[in-house]
Design an enzyme around this catalytic site. Sequence first.
Site, PDB file in Angstrom:
ATOM      1  N   CYS A  73      48.306  33.178  39.769  1.00 55.82           N
ATOM      2  CA  CYS A  73      48.622  33.939  41.121  1.00 55.82           C
ATOM      3  C   CYS A  73      48.494  32.976  42.204  1.00 55.82           C
ATOM      4  CB  CYS A  73      48.458  35.395  41.367  1.00 55.82           C
ATOM      5  SG  CYS A  73      49.267  36.476  40.203  1.00 55.82           S
ATOM      6  N   GLU A  75      47.051  34.091  45.228  1.00 57.00           N
ATOM      7  CA  GLU A  75      45.800  34.518  45.476  1.00 57.00           C
ATOM      8  C   GLU A  75      44.458  33.822  44.841  1.00 57.00           C
ATOM      9  OE1 GLU A  75      48.383  36.140  44.629  1.00 57.00           O
ATOM     10  OE2 GLU A  75      48.611  37.994  45.685  1.00 57.00           O
ATOM     11  N   CYS A 112      44.635  40.078  40.917  1.00 57.90           N
ATOM     12  CA  CYS A 112      44.366  39.592  42.339  1.00 57.90           C
ATOM     13  C   CYS A 112      43.502  40.330  43.056  1.00 57.90           C
ATOM     14  CB  CYS A 112      45.368  39.162  42.903  1.00 57.90           C
ATOM     15  SG  CYS A 112      46.293  37.609  42.200  1.00 57.90           S
TER      16      CYS A 112
END
Length: 157
Positions: A73, A75, A112
């Site tokens: 991801c 993040e 995340c």
Amino acid sequence: MKNKTIQVNYKEGNDLTAFDAKTKDLIEQTIAFSKNAYAPYSNFHVSACLILDNGKVVKGTNVENASYPVSICAERTLLSHTVSNYPSNKIEKIAIYVDKNLSEPVPPCGVCRQTLLEVEKRQEQDIEVILISQSGTYIVFEKCSDLLPLYFDGEAL
Ligand code: THU
């Protein structure tokens, strides 16, 4: 047994002029950076950018893989890079953007959130999280722990 309630506080709006110049600039850079996402499988382009206590802006995107679970991801791309490269700087705020025609901002996944929490706890200073949608609506969390009620952290170990 008692009933308990956890309250989650956040702000929402649709007027970017509500932010100070530095934050508005961070948001604009985050929106522009989604073009760097490598997401040929999901076509879901995510960017995450943060600002450090020295004013530096650091950027990340999601990076996918033909072996789907290998993907990361935006993040976590961003946080891993930042923790490795700027170990003595604190993160002030993070903006997250999904480049999809959705009216509401997309909240970060659970993994995340856990990663954001670890970084926030380590630096002993709150990190503001700003979620932005393509339509210009936004949600602001004062701190990462607000995104993860009843969180697990190192205190328990
Ligand atoms: N994705 C993120 O970048 N951040 C999140 O918090 C949720 C999901 C990415 C992972 C994958 O590349 C795509 O979005 C679809 O799940």
